[in-house]
Enzyme design. Structure first.
Site, short mmCIF file in Angstrom:
data_model
loop_
_atom_site.label_atom_id
_atom_site.label_comp_id
_atom_site.label_asym_id
_atom_site.label_seq_id
_atom_site.Cartn_x
_atom_site.Cartn_y
_atom_site.Cartn_z
N ASP A 197 -4.27 2.34 11.27
CA ASP A 197 -5.67 2.12 11.59
C ASP A 197 -5.77 1.64 13.05
O ASP A 197 -5.77 2.46 13.96
CB ASP A 197 -6.15 1.05 10.58
CG ASP A 197 -7.64 0.99 10.45
OD1 ASP A 197 -8.32 1.53 11.33
OD2 ASP A 197 -8.13 0.40 9.48
N ASP A 220 1.09 3.41 4.64
CA ASP A 220 -0.02 4.06 3.94
C ASP A 220 -1.05 4.60 4.93
O ASP A 220 -1.45 5.75 4.86
CB ASP A 220 -0.67 3.10 2.92
CG ASP A 220 -1.04 1.74 3.51
OD1 ASP A 220 -0.84 1.53 4.73
OD2 ASP A 220 -1.55 0.89 2.75
N ASP A 241 -5.82 -0.54 -1.31
CA ASP A 241 -6.66 -1.44 -2.12
C ASP A 241 -7.91 -1.92 -1.40
O ASP A 241 -8.03 -1.78 -0.18
CB ASP A 241 -5.85 -2.68 -2.52
CG ASP A 241 -5.69 -3.65 -1.34
OD1 ASP A 241 -5.30 -3.19 -0.25
OD2 ASP A 241 -6.01 -4.84 -1.50
N GLY A 254 0.78 -1.24 0.00
CA GLY A 254 0.00 0.00 0.00
C GLY A 254 0.81 1.29 0.00
O GLY A 254 0.38 2.28 -0.59
P1 5GP Z 1 -3.59 -1.57 11.25
O1 5GP Z 1 -2.70 -2.66 11.70
O2 5GP Z 1 -3.14 -0.19 11.67
O3 5GP Z 1 -5.04 -1.81 11.64
O4 5GP Z 1 -3.68 -1.64 9.68
C1 5GP Z 1 -2.69 -1.31 8.88
C2 5GP Z 1 -2.88 -1.84 7.50
O5 5GP Z 1 -4.22 -2.28 7.20
C3 5GP Z 1 -2.62 -0.72 6.53
O6 5GP Z 1 -1.25 -0.66 6.24
C4 5GP Z 1 -3.46 -1.09 5.34
O7 5GP Z 1 -2.76 -1.97 4.51
C5 5GP Z 1 -4.65 -1.81 5.95
N1 5GP Z 1 -5.77 -0.85 6.14
C6 5GP Z 1 -6.19 -0.33 7.29
N2 5GP Z 1 -7.20 0.54 7.07
C7 5GP Z 1 -7.42 0.58 5.74
C8 5GP Z 1 -8.33 1.31 4.90
O8 5GP Z 1 -9.15 2.14 5.31
N3 5GP Z 1 -8.23 1.05 3.57
C9 5GP Z 1 -7.35 0.16 3.05
N4 5GP Z 1 -7.35 -0.01 1.73
N5 5GP Z 1 -6.47 -0.54 3.81
C10 5GP Z 1 -6.50 -0.32 5.14
#
Ligand code: 5GP
Length: 173
Positions: free
Chosen positions: A101, A98, A157, A42
């Site tokens: 979250d 990217d 994506d 991403g």
């Molecule tokens: P985390 O571990 O912070 O929940 O998630 C990180 C990864 O989840 C990001 O690097 C991304 O690849 C994916 N991700 C989290 N939220 C989104 C979103 O709103 N859209 C997309 N396309 N990917 C997300």
């Protein structure tokens, strides 16, 4: 295929913000030669444009992680599927992400990379979604903060689609 509901950031807005980030990072790393650890896939689009706005020498490297388990919220299991090629011991490292979250992947990565004893370790993310955070993670540079949306485009994506959109958008539910 799902439809785009609305555009959150246009290509021009993204480029403008990346230009500003590039300036700040170039200033902060003036005497340094940072390693940009881009998280696949991403963050690739963001990392490429960011490097075009850096005025300091840098090394671009890539790392790929996989989060799995029935629900990321309940499991948060992460593993490295492609490691950095470079040894980061005693080096200045900036993780290029990217979107942050839940923070679970980043927390894991920070733990793993810190153990390799870089001389500094910072985080640069294009998007920050603090509303979905489960674990607190330090973010040193961020492009934009967004509400609780699932976004696509500019590298992000949905089932491998939409990465090539020039803008960042919310998908229709
Ligand atoms: P985390 O571990 O912070 O929940 O998630 C990180 C990864 O989840 C990001 O690097 C991304 O690849 C994916 N991700 C989290 N939220 C989104 C979103 O709103 N859209 C997309 N396309 N990917 C997300």
């Amino acid at each position: 295929m799902e439809k785009i509901e609305k555009i959150l950031f246009t290509y021009e807005e993204i480029q403008e913000r990346i230009k500003e980030l590039g300036k700040i990072i170039s200033e902060d790393y003036k005497e340094k030669n940072p390693i940009l650890a881009c998280i696949l896939k991403g963050a690739v689009y963001f990392a490429v444009d960011l490097t075009r706005n850096l005025s300091v020498p840098f090394i671009l490297d890539f790392i790929s992680i996989l989060s799995y388990g029935p629900s990321k919220e309940t499991y948060g299991i992460v593993r490295i599927t492609k490691d950095l090629d470079i040894n980061i011991y005693n080096k200045d490292v900036i993780i290029i992400e990217d979107i942050v979250d839940t923070g679970l992947s980043l927390a894991y990565l920070l733990r793993v990379l810190k153990a390799r004893e870089p001389s500094s370790l910072k985080v640069c993310t294009l998007l920050d979604c603090p509303g979905r955070r489960i674990i607190d993670v330090p973010i040193d540079y961020k492009g934009f903060e967004i509400p609780n949306y699932y976004v696509v485009g500019y590298g992000l994506d949905y089932n491998e689609n939409y990465r090539n959109l020039m803008y960042i958008a919310v998908l229709e539910k």
